[in-house]
Design a protein around this motif. Structure first.
Motif, PDB file in Angstrom:
ATOM      1  N   PHE A 117      -6.583   5.691  12.718  1.00  0.00           N
ATOM      2  CA  PHE A 117      -7.885   5.978  13.312  1.00  0.00           C
ATOM      3  C   PHE A 117      -8.912   4.914  12.932  1.00  0.00           C
ATOM      4  N   ALA A 118      -8.885   4.499  11.682  1.00  0.00           N
ATOM      5  CA  ALA A 118      -9.906   3.578  11.177  1.00  0.00           C
ATOM      6  C   ALA A 118      -9.656   2.135  11.614  1.00  0.00           C
ATOM      7  N   HIS A 119      -8.395   1.710  11.651  1.00  0.00           N
ATOM      8  CA  HIS A 119      -8.104   0.294  11.869  1.00  0.00           C
ATOM      9  C   HIS A 119      -7.182   0.015  13.052  1.00  0.00           C
ATOM     10  N   GLY A 120      -6.542   1.060  13.588  1.00  0.00           N
ATOM     11  CA  GLY A 120      -5.562   0.845  14.647  1.00  0.00           C
ATOM     12  C   GLY A 120      -4.204   0.461  14.105  1.00  0.00           C
ATOM     13  N   HIS A 121      -4.118   0.249  12.811  1.00  0.00           N
ATOM     14  CA  HIS A 121      -2.867  -0.069  12.128  1.00  0.00           C
ATOM     15  C   HIS A 121      -3.030   0.322  10.664  1.00  0.00           C
ATOM     16  N   VAL A 122      -1.932   0.297   9.920  1.00  0.00           N
ATOM     17  CA  VAL A 122      -1.978   0.609   8.493  1.00  0.00           C
ATOM     18  C   VAL A 122      -2.169  -0.680   7.718  1.00  0.00           C
ATOM     19  N   ARG A 123      -3.205  -0.725   6.893  1.00  0.00           N
ATOM     20  CA  ARG A 123      -3.500  -1.920   6.110  1.00  0.00           C
ATOM     21  C   ARG A 123      -2.603  -1.976   4.870  1.00  0.00           C
ATOM     22  N   ARG A 124      -1.922  -3.094   4.719  1.00  0.00           N
ATOM     23  CA  ARG A 124      -1.100  -3.332   3.542  1.00  0.00           C
ATOM     24  C   ARG A 124      -1.318  -4.764   3.083  1.00  0.00           C
ATOM     25  N   ALA A 125      -1.151  -4.981   1.786  1.00  0.00           N
ATOM     26  CA  ALA A 125      -1.367  -6.308   1.218  1.00  0.00           C
ATOM     27  C   ALA A 125      -0.129  -7.185   1.439  1.00  0.00           C
ATOM     28  N   TYR A 126      -0.373  -8.501   1.502  1.00  0.00           N
ATOM     29  CA  TYR A 126       0.686  -9.473   1.772  1.00  0.00           C
ATOM     30  C   TYR A 126       0.519 -10.652   0.828  1.00  0.00           C
ATOM     31  N   ILE A 127       1.635 -11.072   0.200  1.00  0.00           N
ATOM     32  CA  ILE A 127       1.546 -12.268  -0.646  1.00  0.00           C
ATOM     33  C   ILE A 127       2.407 -13.418  -0.135  1.00  0.00           C
ATOM     34  N   GLY A 177       9.750  -1.631  -5.037  1.00  0.00           N
ATOM     35  CA  GLY A 177       8.634  -1.412  -5.945  1.00  0.00           C
ATOM     36  C   GLY A 177       7.495  -2.382  -5.674  1.00  0.00           C
ATOM     37  N   LEU A 178       7.811  -3.636  -5.340  1.00  0.00           N
ATOM     38  CA  LEU A 178       6.774  -4.612  -5.018  1.00  0.00           C
ATOM     39  C   LEU A 178       6.044  -4.221  -3.746  1.00  0.00           C
ATOM     40  N   GLN A 179       6.777  -3.787  -2.727  1.00  0.00           N
ATOM     41  CA  GLN A 179       6.141  -3.347  -1.482  1.00  0.00           C
ATOM     42  C   GLN A 179       5.238  -2.148  -1.719  1.00  0.00           C
ATOM     43  N   ARG A 180       5.707  -1.216  -2.537  1.00  0.00           N
ATOM     44  CA  ARG A 180       4.919  -0.020  -2.817  1.00  0.00           C
ATOM     45  C   ARG A 180       3.628  -0.370  -3.545  1.00  0.00           C
ATOM     46  N   THR A 181       3.694  -1.361  -4.424  1.00  0.00           N
ATOM     47  CA  THR A 181       2.518  -1.765  -5.203  1.00  0.00           C
ATOM     48  C   THR A 181       1.485  -2.494  -4.342  1.00  0.00           C
ATOM     49  N   LEU A 182       1.947  -3.232  -3.352  1.00  0.00           N
ATOM     50  CA  LEU A 182       1.035  -4.028  -2.531  1.00  0.00           C
ATOM     51  C   LEU A 182       0.428  -3.166  -1.428  1.00  0.00           C
ATOM     52  N   ASP A 183      -0.456  -2.260  -1.836  1.00  0.00           N
ATOM     53  CA  ASP A 183      -1.130  -1.409  -0.865  1.00  0.00           C
ATOM     54  C   ASP A 183      -2.488  -1.998  -0.495  1.00  0.00           C
ATOM     55  N   ALA A 184      -3.238  -1.270   0.340  1.00  0.00           N
ATOM     56  CA  ALA A 184      -4.497  -1.802   0.858  1.00  0.00           C
ATOM     57  C   ALA A 184      -5.524  -2.069  -0.232  1.00  0.00           C
ATOM     58  N   SER A 185      -5.416  -1.386  -1.367  1.00  0.00           N
ATOM     59  CA  SER A 185      -6.409  -1.567  -2.425  1.00  0.00           C
ATOM     60  C   SER A 185      -6.361  -2.969  -3.032  1.00  0.00           C
ATOM     61  N   ARG A 186      -5.281  -3.704  -2.801  1.00  0.00           N
ATOM     62  CA  ARG A 186      -5.139  -5.034  -3.405  1.00  0.00           C
ATOM     63  C   ARG A 186      -5.486  -6.165  -2.431  1.00  0.00           C
ATOM     64  N   ILE A 187      -5.853  -5.832  -1.207  1.00  0.00           N
ATOM     65  CA  ILE A 187      -6.208  -6.866  -0.231  1.00  0.00           C
ATOM     66  C   ILE A 187      -7.471  -7.597  -0.689  1.00  0.00           C
ATOM     67  N   ASP A 188      -7.405  -8.919  -0.682  1.00  0.00           N
ATOM     68  CA  ASP A 188      -8.539  -9.790  -1.029  1.00  0.00           C
ATOM     69  C   ASP A 188      -9.042  -9.572  -2.458  1.00  0.00           C
ATOM     70  N   ARG A 189      -8.176  -9.034  -3.325  1.00  0.00           N
ATOM     71  CA  ARG A 189      -8.552  -8.834  -4.725  1.00  0.00           C
ATOM     72  C   ARG A 189      -7.557  -9.567  -5.615  1.00  0.00           C
ATOM     73  N   PRO A 190      -8.010 -10.461  -6.488  1.00  0.00           N
ATOM     74  CA  PRO A 190      -7.070 -11.179  -7.359  1.00  0.00           C
ATOM     75  C   PRO A 190      -6.256 -10.201  -8.216  1.00  0.00           C
TER      76      PRO A 190
END
Length: 347
Positions: free
Chosen positions: A242-252, A312-325
């Motif tokens: 609803f908020a973004h049209g997709h699910v936000r996840r972090a990517y490295i 485990g790495l995929q699970r850890t890289l959630d939206a809360s880590r986007i653009d955050r060192p």
């Protein structure tokens, strides 16, 4: 001689005298009937709360570049309305890549549906149909409060048989299931309520008629081992769509594989996990490349949280880590290094 197992055929018949003159208990048909009636009333009452909101979904998929419809393929599945203004939840694999989606409700009304959002990583999708009148809809429950052994009722359209109901219990909680995208879905509900092709996307409900899961998968060849995505997971995905049209996840930007770590290395570096992520590739220009990760590194922690493998790495890289060192701990040869990586949003 030891005692042997007693099979059903070994048991005394009803009414026959048992050991030491004891009399076998007489059956109590009235009590059995009362119990059966109570169970039936529970199931019927739960179904009354959801049946009108369960939908039959038919999709059409055209091959890329084929505008005339030749070679189009169809598919069917299930879904359910969760708001009165026409929003439905279903599985991503039911509607992914569809060029046309039709939804038929229990009373026979048929609608064209629009795809609001699709998340193959959780195998969930949200559709919407238009209606001038409020539509029947389900109540979403809380899967975090479930217990093994609770009644579970599945409703859907297996093999095109509309409004089919199966019952069972919750067999296990906290299972994991790999989606078609390759990502793990966590906190999956296992049930023995029978599912078949076409049940996908339909609701799994509790005895109060609340939706506790989205029927998703079976194990081919097994008996009564079926899985549903927990509704708490679905609620989070719905809000993201609803908020973004997709699910936000972090990517490295790394490709890797789960690799074991020897006990000697664990002790030397003070690691708690017996495995990590062996980096097979670092994408050029990615956050991982900018942070200094290299092919051959073994990722063992993110922000001091142990990483035991790719999932485990995929699970850890959630939206809360986007653009955050974040601090990514790696083993490189005989060194333990803490690198700083700033994940971007997964495209």
């Amino acid at each position: 001689m030891g005692s042997r197992p007693r099979f059903i055929d070994d048991l005394p018949l009803a009414g026959a005298a048992g050991a030491a003159g004891a009399t076998a208990l007489e059956p109590s048909p009235a009590s059995d009937a009362a119990l059966l009636d109570q169970y039936s009333r529970t199931v019927i009452g739960a179904l009354e709360r959801v049946r009108q909101a369960v939908a039959y979904i038919a999709v059409e998929r055209r091959p890329p570049g084929n505008a005339n419809g030749r070679g189009a393929r169809g598919g069917t599945g299930s879904g359910f309305l969760f708001t009165p203004d026409g929003y439905l939840l279903t599985n991503s694999h039911v509607v992914h890549g569809a060029t046309h989606i039709r939804v038929t409700l229990a009373e026979g009304a048929t609608y064209d549906a629009d795809l609001v959002g699709d998340d193959p990583d959780s195998d969930l999708a949200v559709l919407r149909i238009g209606s001038a009148e409020p539509l029947p809809h389900v109540e979403l429950g809380e899967s975090g409060k479930l217990q093994v052994g609770q009644i579970a009722i599945a409703v859907g359209n297996p093999l095109g048989l509309a409004q089919t109901v199966t019952t069972g219990v919750i067999s296990a909680l906290g299972r994991s299931l790999r989606s078609n995208s390759g990502r793990m879905i966590y906190d999956v509900i296992q049930t023995d309520a029978a599912l078949n092709p076409g049940n996908s996307g339909g609701p799994l409900i509790n005895s109060a008629g609340q939706v506790i899961g989205v029927n998703t998968a079976i194990i081919p060849g097994a008996q009564a081992i079926c899985f549903a995505t927990a509704i708490d997971t679905a609620k989070w995905v719905i809000m993201q769509l609803f908020a973004h049209g997709h699910v936000r996840r972090a990517y490295i930007g790394v490709a890797g594989t789960t690799t074991p770590i020897s006990r000697r290395v664990q002790r030397y570096f003070g690691l708690t996990a017996a495995s990590g992520v062996h980096v097979m590739e670092v994408v050029k220009g990615s956050p991982a490349a900018a942070g200094g990760l290299q092919t051959g590194d073994r990722i063992v922690a993110v922000d001091e949280q142990s990483i035991d493998g790719v999932d485990g790495l995929q699970r850890t890289l959630d939206a809360s880590r986007i653009d955050r060192p974040v601090a990514v701990t790696v083993l490189r040869g005989a060194q333990r290094l803490d690198l700083t990586v700033t994940p971007s949003e997964q495209a």
